[in-house]
Scaffold this motif. Structure first.
Motif: not given
Length: 230
Positions: A109, A113, A178, A181, A224, A226
């Motif tokens: 992650f 990210n 996440f 998100y 997902k 961001k």
């Protein structure tokens, strides 16, 4: 026999709905591009092709095989230094049947990210942790995995078989990882992918897909977005 939707076509239709003009797309865990060589279904091959005019698709993997992947514009061995050079540069990251092979989910992650732009999308397809595919992988001794897969998926090559950990394989797992998100994820029940032509086993799989809770036969489509910066 019940007719199911094709999981590959359904997943990549979802992925492509989040790819706009001039987007940079990262295919995370791209491998050698086995589908390009081995899938005879023209519709699936066309749907899986993420390259289009104005876009750039980059494939990364820890395996050297990615360097010869013909489905991307560029291919790289992923490393911390490569990630540092590409911070916040991707509009969409695709990880198709990759999450089940991630051993360090927090590091995964952290990397995703950092690579993803604000408002960018992370998309992944993976078996549910409690599906018969994942349960079989955990129950069957590792020394039998190659033999079992050769019977379950006769067309699958041994070089495309990798160790699985199933650490990001429930919706709760993905939500935990996440956090922050925007979530569009869901469970999808595709056609049986294993023993699909076996006249004895296929009816049992059809029963599982049709009548048991979805987690026993489903794939996770993790979508997902961001919404914060790096």
């Amino acid at each position: 026999m019940k007719t199911y939707k094709d999981g590959t076509i359904e997943y990549y239709r979802e992925v492509k709905s989040h790819i706009g003009a001039n987007h940079r797309v990262l295919d995370f865990g791209s491998g050698r591009g086995s589908w390009y060589y081995d899938d005879a279904n023209a519709e699936r091959r066309q749907m899986r092709t993420l390259k289009k005019s104005g876009n750039k698709v980059i494939g990364v993997d820890i395996d050297q095989a990615v360097l010869s992947n013909p489905t991307n514009d560029e291919n790289h061995i992923i490393s911390d230094s490569w990630i540092d050079k590409n911070l916040g540069s991707f509009d969409l990251i695709n990880a198709d049947f990759v999450l089940e092979h991630i051993e360090d989910d927090e590091k995964f992650f952290f990397d995703v990210n950092r690579l993803l732009k604000k408002n960018g999308y992370f998309c992944a397809r993976t078996p549910h942790k409690n599906s018969y595919v994942a349960l079989g992988s955990r129950i069957i001794p590792k020394w039998m995995h190659g033999y079992t897969l050769s019977k379950a998926q006769p067309d699958r090559k041994s070089l495309d078989v990798f160790k699985a950990y199933y650490k990001i394989n429930t919706l709760c797992d993905a939500n935990r990882l996440f956090k922050g998100y925007k979530d569009f994820s869901y469970m999808f029940t595709p056609e049986p992918a294993y023993f699909s032509k076996n006249k004895l086993i296929r009816p049992c799989l059809d029963f599982i897909h049709e009548y048991l809770p979805k987690k026993f036969s489903s794939q996770l489509f993790i979508i997902k977005q961001k919404i914060n910066g790096i």
